[in-house]
Design a protein around this motif. Structure first.
Motif, PDB file in Angstrom:
ATOM      1  N   ILE A   9      31.062  33.735  46.714  1.00 38.78           N
ATOM      2  CA  ILE A   9      32.048  34.671  46.628  1.00 38.78           C
ATOM      3  C   ILE A   9      33.362  34.095  46.190  1.00 38.78           C
ATOM      4  O   ILE A   9      33.768  33.346  46.633  1.00 38.78           O
ATOM      5  CB  ILE A   9      32.411  35.327  48.114  1.00 38.78           C
ATOM      6  N   VAL A  10      33.948  34.777  45.297  1.00 41.12           N
ATOM      7  CA  VAL A  10      35.232  34.525  44.897  1.00 41.12           C
ATOM      8  C   VAL A  10      36.058  36.000  44.948  1.00 41.12           C
ATOM      9  O   VAL A  10      35.680  37.049  44.622  1.00 41.12           O
ATOM     10  CB  VAL A  10      35.140  34.089  43.443  1.00 41.12           C
ATOM     11  N   MET A  11      37.270  35.457  45.067  1.00 45.25           N
ATOM     12  CA  MET A  11      38.270  36.609  45.313  1.00 45.25           C
ATOM     13  C   MET A  11      39.573  36.194  44.792  1.00 45.25           C
ATOM     14  O   MET A  11      40.080  34.910  44.648  1.00 45.25           O
ATOM     15  CB  MET A  11      38.561  37.105  46.844  1.00 45.25           C
ATOM     16  N   GLY A  12      40.448  37.327  44.222  1.00 42.42           N
ATOM     17  CA  GLY A  12      41.739  36.397  43.663  1.00 42.42           C
ATOM     18  C   GLY A  12      42.837  36.147  44.363  1.00 42.42           C
ATOM     19  O   GLY A  12      43.686  35.606  43.801  1.00 42.42           O
ATOM     20  N   SER A  40      42.086  32.863  40.849  1.00 41.90           N
ATOM     21  CA  SER A  40      42.674  34.099  40.368  1.00 41.90           C
ATOM     22  C   SER A  40      42.270  33.661  38.678  1.00 41.90           C
ATOM     23  O   SER A  40      42.570  32.731  38.212  1.00 41.90           O
ATOM     24  CB  SER A  40      44.063  33.901  40.566  1.00 41.90           C
ATOM     25  N   ALA A  41      41.923  35.170  38.312  1.00 44.22           N
ATOM     26  CA  ALA A  41      41.669  35.082  36.911  1.00 44.22           C
ATOM     27  C   ALA A  41      42.970  34.882  35.991  1.00 44.22           C
ATOM     28  O   ALA A  41      42.963  34.397  34.937  1.00 44.22           O
ATOM     29  CB  ALA A  41      41.092  36.315  36.333  1.00 44.22           C
ATOM     30  N   HIS A  42      44.124  35.059  36.606  1.00 44.98           N
ATOM     31  CA  HIS A  42      45.434  34.920  35.936  1.00 44.98           C
ATOM     32  C   HIS A  42      46.418  33.540  36.359  1.00 44.98           C
ATOM     33  O   HIS A  42      46.968  33.351  35.695  1.00 44.98           O
ATOM     34  CB  HIS A  42      46.317  36.212  35.774  1.00 44.98           C
ATOM     35  N   ALA A  65      32.281  38.899  43.101  1.00 47.99           N
ATOM     36  CA  ALA A  65      33.644  38.709  42.791  1.00 47.99           C
ATOM     37  C   ALA A  65      34.433  39.793  42.931  1.00 47.99           C
ATOM     38  O   ALA A  65      34.091  41.099  42.686  1.00 47.99           O
ATOM     39  CB  ALA A  65      33.972  38.651  41.133  1.00 47.99           C
ATOM     40  N   ALA A  66      35.798  39.878  43.688  1.00 51.41           N
ATOM     41  CA  ALA A  66      36.445  40.913  43.995  1.00 51.41           C
ATOM     42  C   ALA A  66      37.961  40.490  43.831  1.00 51.41           C
ATOM     43  O   ALA A  66      38.683  39.364  43.728  1.00 51.41           O
ATOM     44  CB  ALA A  66      36.471  40.676  45.630  1.00 51.41           C
ATOM     45  N   ALA A  67      38.470  41.716  43.619  1.00 50.24           N
ATOM     46  CA  ALA A  67      39.918  41.661  42.959  1.00 50.24           C
ATOM     47  C   ALA A  67      40.650  42.989  43.180  1.00 50.24           C
ATOM     48  O   ALA A  67      39.927  43.910  42.948  1.00 50.24           O
ATOM     49  CB  ALA A  67      39.974  41.350  41.536  1.00 50.24           C
ATOM     50  N   GLY A  68      42.079  42.882  43.405  1.00 50.28           N
ATOM     51  CA  GLY A  68      42.751  44.120  43.440  1.00 50.28           C
ATOM     52  C   GLY A  68      43.507  44.568  42.210  1.00 50.28           C
ATOM     53  O   GLY A  68      43.626  45.558  41.344  1.00 50.28           O
ATOM     54  N   GLY A  69      44.721  43.541  42.142  1.00 53.14           N
ATOM     55  CA  GLY A  69      45.651  43.719  40.753  1.00 53.14           C
ATOM     56  C   GLY A  69      45.113  43.276  39.440  1.00 53.14           C
ATOM     57  O   GLY A  69      44.686  42.078  39.585  1.00 53.14           O
ATOM     58  N   ALA A  70      45.156  44.003  38.666  1.00 54.06           N
ATOM     59  CA  ALA A  70      44.976  43.451  37.402  1.00 54.06           C
ATOM     60  C   ALA A  70      43.395  42.842  37.469  1.00 54.06           C
ATOM     61  O   ALA A  70      43.258  41.561  37.392  1.00 54.06           O
ATOM     62  CB  ALA A  70      45.693  42.350  36.573  1.00 54.06           C
TER      63      ALA A  70
END
Ligand code: RP5
Length: 166
Positions: A9-12, A40-42, A65-70
């Motif tokens: 599991i990865v999250m931003g 984080s990808a960024h 993989a979970a993310a919210g912004g961008a």
């Protein structure tokens, strides 16, 4: 099951943890060894690439993989592995996660991300789907999923029975 993590599991952001707890709870309930990372990808792109491309050699079989912004994180993860990647949009922005949903679901042809619902339901379902994927080669997990579904059905029937008596 072996103790080596088979789901990653990865999250931003740490702010996504509350949403992803639903996925963790399901994996714990089914006794699935897993690893959890906040990358984080960024903000930490190199770490995301390294984690994704080494997942298979660590014994991971499914990635969440979970993310919210961008919300490019699930797509970036999928770019670096052929393991199945399940994307969870997090409702962390002023757009309520709709932007994350559209970003994650609209992967260009060739690099798929299996996209779940926004928020906690999506997180829990990502874990259940990961277990279903693992279950394709593990009959005991398929039986465990059947029991889980049966329990949910019994809960509905019990509620119906108590409501319809009134
Ligand atoms: C994304 O932006 C994260 O996935 C998170 O959902 C959102 C906000 O992150 P924070 O600014 O709260 O760290 O990278």
């Amino acid at each position: 099951m072996a103790e080596r993590p088979v789901v990653g599991i990865v999250m931003g952001s740490k702010t996504d943890l509350d949403t992803l707890q639903g996925a963790v709870d399901v994996l714990v309930e089914f006794g699935i060894p897993h690893e959890i990372r906040i990358l984080s990808a960024h903000r930490t792109p190199e770490k995301v690439l390294e984690w994704s491309q080494t997942a298979e050699q660590r014994g991971i079989e499914v990635l969440i993989a979970a993310a919210g912004g961008a919300a490019h994180l699930p797509g970036v993860v999928a770019a670096k592995t052929v393991l199945p990647v399940l994307g969870v949009p997090v409702a962390s922005t002023t757009l309520g996660g709709m932007d994350a949903l559209l970003s994650i679901v609209q992967m260009p042809k060739g690099i798929p991300v299996g996209t779940l619902a926004i928020g906690k339901a999506g997180a829990a379902n990502a874990a259940l789907l990961a277990i279903a994927i693992l279950g394709s080669s593990r009959p005991e997990l398929r039986r465990a999923l059947e029991k889980y579904r049966q329990k949910r059905a019994e809960e509905v029937l019990q509620t119906d029975a108590s409501v319809s008596k009134k």
